[in-house]
Design a protein around this motif. Structure first.
Motif, short mmCIF file in Angstrom:
data_model
loop_
_atom_site.label_atom_id
_atom_site.label_comp_id
_atom_site.label_asym_id
_atom_site.label_seq_id
_atom_site.Cartn_x
_atom_site.Cartn_y
_atom_site.Cartn_z
N TRP A 226 0.82 -1.21 0.00
CA TRP A 226 0.00 0.00 0.00
C TRP A 226 0.85 1.26 0.00
O TRP A 226 0.42 2.30 -0.51
CB TRP A 226 -0.95 -0.01 1.19
CG TRP A 226 -2.06 -0.99 0.99
CD1 TRP A 226 -2.29 -2.16 1.66
CD2 TRP A 226 -3.11 -0.90 0.01
NE1 TRP A 226 -3.39 -2.80 1.17
CE2 TRP A 226 -3.92 -2.05 0.15
CE3 TRP A 226 -3.43 0.03 -0.97
CZ2 TRP A 226 -5.03 -2.28 -0.66
CZ3 TRP A 226 -4.54 -0.21 -1.78
CH2 TRP A 226 -5.33 -1.34 -1.61
N MET A 227 2.06 1.19 0.51
CA MET A 227 2.94 2.34 0.40
C MET A 227 3.31 2.60 -1.06
O MET A 227 3.32 3.74 -1.52
CB MET A 227 4.20 2.14 1.24
CG MET A 227 5.14 3.33 1.24
SD MET A 227 6.40 3.26 2.55
CE MET A 227 7.32 1.82 2.04
N PHE A 228 3.61 1.53 -1.80
CA PHE A 228 3.91 1.68 -3.23
C PHE A 228 2.71 2.22 -3.98
O PHE A 228 2.83 3.14 -4.80
CB PHE A 228 4.35 0.34 -3.81
CG PHE A 228 4.62 0.40 -5.29
CD1 PHE A 228 5.87 0.74 -5.78
CD2 PHE A 228 3.61 0.12 -6.21
CE1 PHE A 228 6.12 0.80 -7.14
CE2 PHE A 228 3.84 0.19 -7.58
CZ PHE A 228 5.10 0.53 -8.05
N VAL A 229 1.54 1.63 -3.73
CA VAL A 229 0.34 2.06 -4.45
C VAL A 229 0.05 3.53 -4.15
O VAL A 229 -0.29 4.30 -5.06
CB VAL A 229 -0.85 1.17 -4.08
CG1 VAL A 229 -2.15 1.73 -4.69
CG2 VAL A 229 -0.63 -0.25 -4.57
N TYR A 230 0.17 3.92 -2.89
CA TYR A 230 -0.15 5.30 -2.53
C TYR A 230 0.75 6.29 -3.25
O TYR A 230 0.28 7.32 -3.77
CB TYR A 230 -0.03 5.49 -1.03
CG TYR A 230 -0.36 6.89 -0.56
CD1 TYR A 230 -1.66 7.37 -0.62
CD2 TYR A 230 0.62 7.73 -0.06
CE1 TYR A 230 -1.97 8.65 -0.20
CE2 TYR A 230 0.33 9.01 0.36
CZ TYR A 230 -0.97 9.47 0.29
OH TYR A 230 -1.27 10.75 0.71
N ILE A 231 2.06 5.99 -3.32
CA ILE A 231 3.00 6.92 -3.94
C ILE A 231 3.00 6.79 -5.45
O ILE A 231 2.76 7.77 -6.18
CB ILE A 231 4.42 6.69 -3.38
CG1 ILE A 231 4.47 7.01 -1.89
CG2 ILE A 231 5.43 7.57 -4.13
CD1 ILE A 231 4.15 8.44 -1.55
N ALA A 232 3.28 5.58 -5.97
CA ALA A 232 3.52 5.40 -7.40
C ALA A 232 2.25 5.35 -8.23
O ALA A 232 2.28 5.72 -9.41
CB ALA A 232 4.34 4.14 -7.62
N LEU B 39 6.99 2.77 7.80
CA LEU B 39 5.96 3.04 6.80
C LEU B 39 5.68 4.53 6.68
O LEU B 39 5.53 5.06 5.57
CB LEU B 39 4.67 2.30 7.16
CG LEU B 39 4.67 0.77 7.01
CD1 LEU B 39 3.29 0.22 7.30
CD2 LEU B 39 5.13 0.35 5.62
N ALA B 40 5.61 5.21 7.83
CA ALA B 40 5.29 6.64 7.79
C ALA B 40 6.41 7.45 7.15
O ALA B 40 6.17 8.30 6.30
CB ALA B 40 5.02 7.14 9.21
N THR B 41 7.65 7.19 7.56
CA THR B 41 8.77 7.93 6.98
C THR B 41 9.04 7.51 5.55
O THR B 41 9.61 8.29 4.77
CB THR B 41 10.04 7.72 7.83
OG1 THR B 41 10.32 6.31 7.91
CG2 THR B 41 9.88 8.29 9.21
N GLY B 42 8.62 6.29 5.17
CA GLY B 42 8.79 5.87 3.80
C GLY B 42 8.03 6.73 2.82
O GLY B 42 8.49 6.99 1.70
N VAL B 43 6.85 7.20 3.22
CA VAL B 43 6.07 8.08 2.36
C VAL B 43 6.80 9.40 2.15
O VAL B 43 6.92 9.90 1.02
CB VAL B 43 4.67 8.33 2.97
CG1 VAL B 43 3.90 9.34 2.15
CG2 VAL B 43 3.90 7.02 3.07
N VAL B 44 7.32 9.96 3.23
CA VAL B 44 8.06 11.23 3.12
C VAL B 44 9.30 11.04 2.27
O VAL B 44 9.63 11.88 1.41
CB VAL B 44 8.43 11.74 4.53
CG1 VAL B 44 9.22 13.04 4.44
CG2 VAL B 44 7.17 11.94 5.36
#
Length: 502
Positions: free
Chosen positions: A93-99, A304-309
């Motif tokens: 979901w981190m990939f989907v949210y960003i990319a 996960l949180a810092t990964g988005v930033v």
């Protein structure tokens, strides 16, 4: 009051009674600090992007992309707030949210894409809709996995409660270490020494091309040299990292510490961020971090949180060492969102271009996926071996640079159409959820100990998920297959004496 993890003798005063409360307090603090960021994921960041000036049209594609961004943000927020460490699902979901969410939404608003879109606007609408449907199918698969109970094995005689889990055989693990040093040494010497690994990716590629391992039209030789030069070294480091993190006796054994130091130095050469792709280094980083801190829920949420930033701010600029001095792409950014529309996040527009390509050529009905599964077959043997999906679409588009992404959704679409996309994503969601549950048990319960194979494989797959989702699969499966081979060769189901490793 009785704690879940208390032993038979419950302390009543002093430091022992305070120790269990400390991780709980840190977990609650981490969750409280995550609330503002989670509100930002679903509401604030999409609103800021929507307010950006640009020539984008607010049509169906705009609204579908906004829905996808908010949906992915909500699911990522669920992963961050979860009391369980859903490692593979969190990374997905981190990939989907960003990319597939934030970056394409910025592209739609600003009216600019990293790769030109050659088909009609309706193909972009179809691409966004199918990504959204694929995400829903992924969630459905994960839901089905959560409804099915894990198979319980009979407790062992030692009372570990785990039966016979997969663990690394001690002797085979030592052989893996020897293989890692031998294969990495060959890799380094083949490329001319350690110095080239601290220059640039461009020089690495040129050196590999000049080494004679690449034949015309085939990269199988270079893929095997790179794979065996990098993967065994990383796996050996992860196993020894887990041993040091979970075994007091290992930390007091000089030979174990010295082997870990040597493996760390080896990985700094062959797996450093200067000479390797950013996605590969991200795999190394995440696998190492989640192996070193396997049971920290607070650390999981922080990553996960810092990964988005990091993906928004750091990742677009992290290709500084891709080219030699003078050949680097200049950084021109008028706003924080400009790198999202001018650099690396071409996944959604490439899905739209793939839909246009399929409309003119038809579906391949398993041919592309078969080529990825048989990646090890050289083109000299299989003359009709399919090329990377991204390469084929780029050639059809008439582009000179065909190192383009082919996200996993496109691989299913090219071969099997909408039905294959839904079924494939549901299957992946099911497998990810089952793996997450077993991984959570492996790192929170006594039993497998420092040699647990799942405790190493899950973080490695989680980090490699970025590469698999970005695609193309033909480029991605090689290193994953080498890792799977190494894990199979060192795995045993025979019960090991826990006392040896503690």
């Amino acid at each position: 009051m009785t704690s879940v993890h208390t032993s038979a003798r419950t302390p009543t005063r002093g430091k022992p009674s305070d120790a269990p409360a400390r991780p709980i307090a840190w977990a609650m603090l981490s969750r409280a600090l995550s609330v503002p960021l989670i509100l930002g994921l679903v509401c604030f960041l999409p609103a800021v992007i929507a307010a950006q000036p640009g020539s984008g049209v607010r049509d169906t594609a705009y609204w579908l992309q906004l829905v996808l961004t908010c949906y992915a943000g909500a699911r990522l927020a669920t992963m961050i707030l979860s009391t369980r460490r859903r490692l593979l699902q969190g990374v997905f979901w981190m990939f989907v949210y960003i990319a597939m969410g934030v970056a394409p939404f910025a592209q739609v608003v600003i009216g600019q894409t990293p790769t030109p879109m050659v088909g009609p606007r309706q193909d972009l609408v179809t691409a966004i809709a199918m990504v959204l449907v694929g995400c829903a199918a992924y969630d459905l698969g994960a839901l089905l996995a959560s409804r099915r109970p894990l198979r319980r094995r009979a407790p062992s005689a030692r009372g570990s409660g785990g039966g016979k889990p997969a663990v690394a055989h001690p002797l085979r693990l030592r052989l893996l270490v020897l293989l890692a040093f031998a294969a990495s040494a060959f890799y380094v010497l083949k490329l001319g020494g350690p110095a080239v690994f601290f220059s640039s990716r461009q020089e690495i590629n040129e050196t590999v091309a000049a080494s004679g391992v690449v034949t015309e039209g085939s990269n199988v030789g270079s893929a095997f040299i790179k794979g065996f030069g990098q993967v065994p070294a990383l796996l050996a480091l992860l196993f020894y990292t887990r041993r040091l993190a979970t075994s007091r006796r290992a930390r007091r054994t000089p030979s174990t510490v010295l082997v870990w130091v040597a493996l760390a130095a080896l990985n700094l050469v062959v797996n450093n961020p200067i000479s390797n792709a950013r996605y590969l280094f991200l795999t190394v980083l995440m696998a190492f971090v989640f192996t070193a801190f396997p049971s920290s829920a607070a650390f999981y949420r922080t990553m996960l949180a810092t990964g988005v930033v990091g993906a928004l701010v750091v990742f677009p600029y992290a290709d500084r060492f891709r080219y030699e001095e003078g050949g680097q792409r200049p950084v021109q950014s008028a706003s924080v969102f400009e790198p999202l529309v001018t650099k690396d996040y071409d996944q959604m527009v490439m899905f739209a271009n793939t839909i246009s390509w399929v409309d003119t050529r038809g579906h391949t009905y398993g041919r592309q996926l078969t080529g990825s599964a048989l990646f090890f077959v050289p083109r000299a043997v299989w003359s009709g071996k399919p090329e990377d999906t991204g390469v084929r679409v780029g050639q059809w588009m008439g582009l000179r640079m065909t190192n383009l992404s082919a996200p996993l959704w496109t691989e299913f679409w090219v071969d099997l159409g909408p039905a294959g996309l839904v079924g494939g994503m549901a299957l992946i969601g099911y497998a990810a959820a089952r793996t997450d549950r077993r991984y959570a048990l492996a790192v929170t319960r006594a039993g497998p100990g420092s040699g647990s194979v799942l405790a190493i494989a899950a973080p490695l797959i989680a980090g490699y998920t970025f590469i698999l989702l970005r695609g193309p699969l033909l480029q991605a499966v090689g290193k994953l297959a080498i890792a799977a081979l190494c894990l199979v060769l060192i795995t045993t189901f025979r019960e090991q004496r826990a006392a040896r490793r503690r």
